[in-house]
Scaffold this active site. Structure first.
Site, PDB file in Angstrom:
ATOM      1  N   GLU A   1     -10.953  -1.077  -3.466  1.00 46.24           N
ATOM      2  CA  GLU A   1     -10.264  -0.313  -2.413  1.00 46.24           C
ATOM      3  C   GLU A   1      -9.117   0.484  -3.044  1.00 46.24           C
ATOM      4  O   GLU A   1      -8.921   0.481  -4.253  1.00 46.24           O
ATOM      5  CB  GLU A   1      -9.718  -1.273  -1.349  1.00 46.24           C
ATOM      6  CG  GLU A   1      -8.716  -2.281  -1.898  1.00 46.24           C
ATOM      7  CD  GLU A   1      -8.418  -3.413  -0.933  1.00 46.24           C
ATOM      8  OE1 GLU A   1      -9.110  -3.540   0.086  1.00 46.24           O
ATOM      9  OE2 GLU A   1      -7.474  -4.182  -1.198  1.00 46.24           O
TER      10      GLU A   1
ATOM     11  N   ASP B   1       0.808  -1.230   0.000  1.00 48.36           N
ATOM     12  CA  ASP B   1       0.000   0.000   0.000  1.00 48.36           C
ATOM     13  C   ASP B   1       0.838   1.275   0.000  1.00 48.36           C
ATOM     14  O   ASP B   1       0.608   2.181   0.806  1.00 48.36           O
ATOM     15  CB  ASP B   1      -0.926   0.034   1.226  1.00 48.36           C
ATOM     16  CG  ASP B   1      -1.650  -1.271   1.480  1.00 48.36           C
ATOM     17  OD1 ASP B   1      -1.893  -2.006   0.513  1.00 48.36           O
ATOM     18  OD2 ASP B   1      -1.980  -1.542   2.654  1.00 48.36           O
TER      19      ASP B   1
END
Length: 495
Positions: free
Chosen positions: A217, A47
């Site tokens: 997401e 991420d």
């Protein structure tokens, strides 16, 4: 997200010391990928979000561990996107009174000389649980960061969006926006100038849903030539279908209609590629996509690594599909991503060096069938040879402990090609002018059963054979009875 700083602090000392090298102006523009190899930093991370601050590139990732162990965040900085300095524990749950675990997806940005780090914590499953998106603040990008408001900035589900995976973007007019959301829903909110409170839209609302098709997401916003680009991740984060898609709009709040999937797994290179950010080299139209991916041989969902590749645009502003590239010029002074089997191997001085051994190998975690593989090879004295191993399976320590092929050049002036299945079967050889200590470009092109070996002159192969014993496998380097050094390793699909 990217934000040039008006006042930047120098990176604080770290355990990882950068190796001197070319300036950012020399090293960053024009790179086709992480030329010194992906992953570009050591460890399991995911991420990543980015920031450019006074000529320094910053990457802030999630520490990829089981939820209960995700209690701290590290950052990495570089002036050339080649040599990276690690800054440990820039934010921990000990700094956040309400955060316990699942410290996720840090998003850095600078405003008015302050550095803000947005993060998710506690992986809340409903509105009754404490957690969500928080914001920390520091006087320099390396921290230490402190909780800015003592509570979550977004603590509940709105429009079905789990409060995670935040990205912050400041538009040209100074308005700041935060994009976030898991569970298949994405929201945008306005941030007030203090960067620690939420504003409202003209209709009085605070949370505006912008969910594009197939969104899961990891939203990411950037602006180029007046166009707003929203990127996001699709698929399951532990699965091979994790990928990145994008939309374009003339407004920072959409609407956002999916245009294309631009990054997906490559079964020859890596799987689970997703949750990206972008880097724009200041003053240029050079862009990179920074993301995480999982090595082919890894099955643990948390075994994710950081990578980046060049991102190109078409004349109409759409993004070209991105192919993960395999390169390593060892300019970063390490051999991340390589696994050795016998011999002595070390990366230094921009080269990968191997001592004399009876068949030492260094392999990448690839699985190419049809490909072209290159390397610059400098062969020292000895009676053996050094070169390229390919379509390798079942590697082990020992002279011929693997299945696959090998092409090498020797100080005695010869190039050889052989098939290996725990024993050596010669397939061809040819004389070449090789002097001890001289550097030569060795190339192998394998398509189906056809294998060609080139040395220096890439117009005519020195060896050309047909052999179908081994259809695919890992790519790497090997020495046998000689020492050698290697540079500028590349592997790419044939054709």
């Amino acid at each position: 997200m990217l934000s040039p700083s008006a006042a930047a602090a120098a990176p604080e000392p770290s355990a990882a010391v950068p190796v001197p090298g070319p300036s950012a102006a020399e090293a960053v523009p024009g790179q086709s990928t992480a030329e010194a190899g992906n992953p570009f930093v050591d460890g399991w991370y995911a991420d990543p979000d980015t920031m450019v601050d006074d000529g320094t590139y910053w990457v802030f990732p999630t520490t990829s561990k089981p939820y209960a162990e995700q209690v701290s965040l590290d950052a990495f900085s570089s002036t050339d996107m080649v040599r990276w300095t690690k800054h440990s524990d820039v934010l921990t749950t000990a700094d956040i009174s309400w955060a316990e675990y699942a410290l996720w997806a840090p998003a850095p940005i600078e405003r008015d000389g302050k550095y803000y780090l947005y993060f998710a914590a506690n992986d809340i499953q409903d509105d009754a649980q404490l957690g969500g998106i928080g914001v920390a603040v520091a006087d320099r990008p390396s921290g230490p960061y402190e909780d800015a408001i003592g509570r979550p900035l977004v603590s509940q589900f709105h429009n079905g969006a789990q409060p995670i995976d935040q990205d912050v973007f400041i538009d040209d007019d100074g308005q700041a926006y935060m994009y976030y959301g898991g569970w298949g829903h994405a929201n945008v909110v306005k941030l007030n100038p203090d960067m620690t409170s939420l504003g409202t839209f003209a209709d009085g609302s605070t949370f505006r849903e912008i969910t594009p098709a197939d969104y899961v997401e990891g939203p990411q916003m950037f602006k180029r030539d007046g166009t707003y680009y929203l990127m996001w991740s699709e698929g399951g984060w532990t699965g091979p279908d994790y990928s990145v898609s994008y939309a374009m709009s003339d407004s920072p709040t959409g609407p956002f209609r999916k245009i294309d999937k631009v990054l997906a797994q490559d079964p020859a290179v890596a799987k689970g590629s997703g949750h990206n950010s972008v880097v724009n080299v200041p003053g240029t139209d050079i862009w990179y996509i920074v993301y995480h991916r999982r090595p082919l041989s890894e099955s643990d969902g948390n075994h994710r690594q950081l990578a980046y590749d060049r991102m190109h645009f078409n004349a109409d502003g759409t993004i070209r599909r991105i192919r993960m590239q395999v390169k390593d010029n060892f300019a970063d002074g390490n051999a991340l991503g390589w696994r050795t089997y016998g011999g002595t191997w070390s990366a230094a001085g921009g080269r990968y060096r191997a001592g004399i051994s009876r068949g030492g190998k260094a392999l990448l975690d690839t699985d190419f069938a049809d490909f072209t593989q290159d390397a610059d090879i400098t062969v020292s004295s000895g009676s053996g040879d050094a070169g390229l191993a390919f379509r390798v399976t079942r590697p082990g320590t020992g002279t011929d402990r693997y299945t696959g092929y090998y092409a090498g050049i020797s100080p005695r002036g010869e190039v050889v090609l052989g098939r290996v299945n725990d024993s050596w079967t010669p397939l061809g050889s040819a004389p070449v002018p090789v002097a001890p200590g001289s550097t030569h470009r060795l190339r192998v092109t394998a398509v189906g059963s056809g294998i060609e070996v080139y040395v220096d002159d890439m117009a005519v192969p020195k060896i050309s054979v047909t052999d179908s014993a081994h259809p695919s496998g890992a790519n790497g380097l090997r020495v046998f009875g000689t020492g050698a050094s290697f540079d500028n390793v590349t592997v790419s699909p044939a054709g």
